[in-house]
Scaffold this motif. Structure first.
Motif, mmCIF file in Angstrom:
data_model
loop_
_atom_site.group_PDB
_atom_site.id
_atom_site.type_symbol
_atom_site.label_atom_id
_atom_site.label_comp_id
_atom_site.label_asym_id
_atom_site.label_seq_id
_atom_site.Cartn_x
_atom_site.Cartn_y
_atom_site.Cartn_z
ATOM 1 N N THR A 98 0.832 -1.209 0.000
ATOM 2 C CA THR A 98 0.000 0.000 0.000
ATOM 3 C C THR A 98 0.860 1.249 0.000
ATOM 4 O O THR A 98 0.609 2.187 -0.768
ATOM 5 C CB THR A 98 -0.950 -0.003 1.216
ATOM 6 N N ARG A 102 0.954 4.044 -2.979
ATOM 7 C CA ARG A 102 0.722 5.475 -2.709
ATOM 8 C C ARG A 102 1.863 6.322 -3.267
ATOM 9 O O ARG A 102 1.642 7.451 -3.714
ATOM 10 C CB ARG A 102 0.575 5.724 -1.202
ATOM 11 N N LYS A 107 -4.768 5.129 -6.327
ATOM 12 C CA LYS A 107 -5.833 5.122 -5.331
ATOM 13 C C LYS A 107 -5.787 3.786 -4.602
ATOM 14 O O LYS A 107 -5.412 2.772 -5.187
ATOM 15 C CB LYS A 107 -7.207 5.302 -5.973
ATOM 16 N N VAL A 108 -6.189 3.795 -3.333
ATOM 17 C CA VAL A 108 -6.150 2.573 -2.531
ATOM 18 C C VAL A 108 -7.470 2.394 -1.806
ATOM 19 O O VAL A 108 -7.989 3.333 -1.182
ATOM 20 C CB VAL A 108 -4.999 2.601 -1.504
ATOM 21 N N ALA A 109 -8.010 1.186 -1.886
ATOM 22 C CA ALA A 109 -9.212 0.804 -1.150
ATOM 23 C C ALA A 109 -8.841 -0.331 -0.204
ATOM 24 O O ALA A 109 -8.176 -1.284 -0.607
ATOM 25 C CB ALA A 109 -10.317 0.357 -2.103
ATOM 26 N N HIS A 110 -9.282 -0.217 1.031
ATOM 27 C CA HIS A 110 -9.038 -1.269 2.021
ATOM 28 C C HIS A 110 -10.365 -1.921 2.368
ATOM 29 O O HIS A 110 -11.324 -1.238 2.717
ATOM 30 C CB HIS A 110 -8.401 -0.658 3.275
ATOM 31 N N MET A 119 -3.612 0.903 8.171
ATOM 32 C CA MET A 119 -4.016 1.036 6.776
ATOM 33 C C MET A 119 -4.885 2.283 6.565
ATOM 34 O O MET A 119 -4.852 2.891 5.496
ATOM 35 C CB MET A 119 -4.782 -0.221 6.354
ATOM 36 N N SER A 120 -5.636 2.691 7.588
ATOM 37 C CA SER A 120 -6.592 3.793 7.430
ATOM 38 C C SER A 120 -5.919 5.111 7.043
ATOM 39 O O SER A 120 -6.535 5.951 6.399
ATOM 40 C CB SER A 120 -7.429 3.973 8.695
ATOM 41 N N THR A 123 -5.336 4.985 2.898
ATOM 42 C CA THR A 123 -6.349 4.598 1.921
ATOM 43 C C THR A 123 -7.314 5.723 1.576
ATOM 44 O O THR A 123 -7.549 6.632 2.359
ATOM 45 C CB THR A 123 -7.142 3.378 2.426
ATOM 46 N N ASP A 124 -7.869 5.604 0.376
ATOM 47 C CA ASP A 124 -8.877 6.553 -0.102
ATOM 48 C C ASP A 124 -10.283 6.044 0.184
ATOM 49 O O ASP A 124 -11.214 6.837 0.327
ATOM 50 C CB ASP A 124 -8.722 6.752 -1.618
ATOM 51 N N PHE A 126 -12.676 2.771 2.162
ATOM 52 C CA PHE A 126 -12.690 1.692 3.158
ATOM 53 C C PHE A 126 -14.055 1.028 3.138
ATOM 54 O O PHE A 126 -15.079 1.706 3.151
ATOM 55 C CB PHE A 126 -12.406 2.249 4.556
#
Length: 185
Positions: A98, A102, A107-110, A119-120, A123-124, A126
């Motif tokens: 991740t 970045r 873009k990152v989704a968890h 992780m929060s 991320t973009d 959740f």
């Protein structure tokens, strides 16, 4: 307990879990998937197995999907989305990937159970699957199943639900999806 008793308990857990997933979070993830040039997936262990199935299902819809670590993995860019599966949000490999994604402005989704994880911060998007984790956080749905089975099962069903939502939203003709199915079998 008999097979019928156990399977009813597992299905009850799955229903309770999936009913607790936020519609808004899922809609945001679908939007991110549809906007991305490519969708990358990363996880470890049984979570990775569920994510690989989700990646394959989305590929059947014509989404360009990549599982991190595949020999043919291309470079991630700012036009791509990384979907991270990690119940705790603290697993070292997904966190490292991740951070790397970045650095390329992807873009990152968890998808996870812990909204306050490491992780929060990275991320973009959740999507919380509020199941029992090794952290025993408030609001977690308990499970009779070993370890994180409920998370992995819910992750797989969430992926299939997202795929069906995309099919319905875009009025995709189901028989036409076979063009994306493996044919060297």
């Amino acid at each position: 307990m008999s097979f019928n008793q156990v399977q009813k308990e597992i299905l009850s857990e799955l229903i309770s879990t999936l009913e607790a997933v936020s519609n808004e979070q899922v809609d945001q993830l679908i939007g991110a998937i549809e906007q991305a040039d490519r969708v990358f997936f990363v996880g470890v262990g049984r979570v990775l197995l569920s994510l690989e199935a989700v990646a394959k299902r989305l590929a059947h819809l014509g989404v360009d999907t990549v599982v991190v670590g595949q020999i043919t993995e291309p470079a991630i860019t700012e036009n791509d989305l990384l979907i991270v599966g990690s119940g705790s949000g603290e697993s070292l490999f997904p966190l490292g990937i991740t951070r790397k994604a970045r650095s390329f402005n992807a873009k990152v989704a968890h998808i996870g159970a812990n909204p306050k994880s490491s992780m929060s911060e990275l991320t973009d998007y959740f999507v919380r699957i509020p199941v029992q984790t090794k952290l025993n956080l408030p609001g977690e749905i308990p499970s009779i199943q070993p370890m994180t089975s409920l998370f992995e099962q819910s992750l797989l069903l969430l992926g299939d639900t997202i795929a069906l939502m995309i099919i319905q939203k875009n009025q995709i003709d189901l028989p036409k999806l076979w063009q994306y199915h493996a044919n060297l079998e």
